[in-house]
Motif scaffolding. Structure first.
Motif, PDB file in Angstrom:
ATOM      1  N   GLU A 190       0.827  -1.200   0.000  1.00  0.00           N
ATOM      2  CA  GLU A 190       0.000   0.000   0.000  1.00  0.00           C
ATOM      3  C   GLU A 190       0.870   1.262   0.000  1.00  0.00           C
ATOM      4  O   GLU A 190       0.573   2.234  -0.698  1.00  0.00           O
ATOM      5  N   ARG A 196       3.894   1.425  -1.223  1.00  0.00           N
ATOM      6  CA  ARG A 196       4.490   1.474  -2.566  1.00  0.00           C
ATOM      7  C   ARG A 196       3.519   2.144  -3.539  1.00  0.00           C
ATOM      8  O   ARG A 196       3.914   2.971  -4.355  1.00  0.00           O
ATOM      9  N   GLU A 197       2.254   1.791  -3.433  1.00  0.00           N
ATOM     10  CA  GLU A 197       1.231   2.398  -4.285  1.00  0.00           C
ATOM     11  C   GLU A 197       1.124   3.902  -4.023  1.00  0.00           C
ATOM     12  O   GLU A 197       1.053   4.704  -4.961  1.00  0.00           O
ATOM     13  N   LEU A 198       1.119   4.292  -2.750  1.00  0.00           N
ATOM     14  CA  LEU A 198       1.106   5.714  -2.402  1.00  0.00           C
ATOM     15  C   LEU A 198       2.334   6.432  -2.947  1.00  0.00           C
ATOM     16  O   LEU A 198       2.243   7.544  -3.466  1.00  0.00           O
ATOM     17  N   ASP A 244       4.159   5.667  -5.513  1.00  0.00           N
ATOM     18  CA  ASP A 244       4.090   5.786  -6.970  1.00  0.00           C
ATOM     19  C   ASP A 244       3.008   6.768  -7.429  1.00  0.00           C
ATOM     20  O   ASP A 244       3.197   7.491  -8.411  1.00  0.00           O
ATOM     21  N   ASP A 245       1.881   6.805  -6.709  1.00  0.00           N
ATOM     22  CA  ASP A 245       0.738   7.607  -7.157  1.00  0.00           C
ATOM     23  C   ASP A 245       0.654   9.005  -6.547  1.00  0.00           C
ATOM     24  O   ASP A 245       0.166   9.926  -7.198  1.00  0.00           O
ATOM     25  N   MET A 246       1.110   9.158  -5.292  1.00  0.00           N
ATOM     26  CA  MET A 246       0.932  10.434  -4.594  1.00  0.00           C
ATOM     27  C   MET A 246       2.227  11.154  -4.265  1.00  0.00           C
ATOM     28  O   MET A 246       2.317  12.360  -4.377  1.00  0.00           O
ATOM     29  N   SER A 305       5.256  10.851  -5.564  1.00  0.00           N
ATOM     30  CA  SER A 305       6.199  11.140  -6.646  1.00  0.00           C
ATOM     31  C   SER A 305       5.462  11.429  -7.949  1.00  0.00           C
ATOM     32  O   SER A 305       4.330  10.997  -8.138  1.00  0.00           O
ATOM     33  N   ASN A 306       6.140  12.150  -8.807  1.00  0.00           N
ATOM     34  CA  ASN A 306       5.657  12.412 -10.163  1.00  0.00           C
ATOM     35  C   ASN A 306       6.502  11.522 -11.074  1.00  0.00           C
ATOM     36  O   ASN A 306       7.673  11.814 -11.310  1.00  0.00           O
ATOM     37  N   SER A 307       5.931  10.442 -11.565  1.00  0.00           N
ATOM     38  CA  SER A 307       6.710   9.438 -12.304  1.00  0.00           C
ATOM     39  C   SER A 307       7.349   9.972 -13.577  1.00  0.00           C
ATOM     40  O   SER A 307       8.252   9.346 -14.127  1.00  0.00           O
TER      41      SER A 307
END
Length: 87
Positions: free
Chosen positions: A58, A60-62, A64-66, A68-70
């Motif tokens: 969870e 890791r998902e945060l 990647d999604d919140m 950081s700006n990939s």
């Protein structure tokens, strides 16, 4: 309560204007041994209860999604900190 630490850095191939400004200041201060500086972000997430694989997934998902700006950043580490680091 455990703390999970997420570290995010600008992608290596992109210019880091803040880091460049700090590197220039170091040079002007006579600290010529330091030739490059990159500035990133650190997130500390406190967890209620045990850090399980599901909790880490969870986070890791945060990350990647919140956090950081990939397009311009990489999540470089996700670690569980037992105690605050001291210098």
């Amino acid at each position: 309560m455990p703390t999970i630490v997420v570290e995010v850095m600008p992608k290596a191939e992109l210019l880091d204007p803040q880091g460049k400004a700090v590197a220039g200041a170091l040079s002007r201060l006579g600290k010529g041994a330091f030739t490059d500086v990159r500035i990133g972000k650190r997130f500390e997430v406190t967890v209620e209860g045990e850090v399980t694989d599901a909790v880490l997934a969870e986070v890791r998902e945060l990350a990647d999604d919140m956090f950081s700006n990939s397009v311009i950043e990489d999540v470089v580490s996700i670690t569980v900190a037992d105690a605050p680091a001291t210098l």
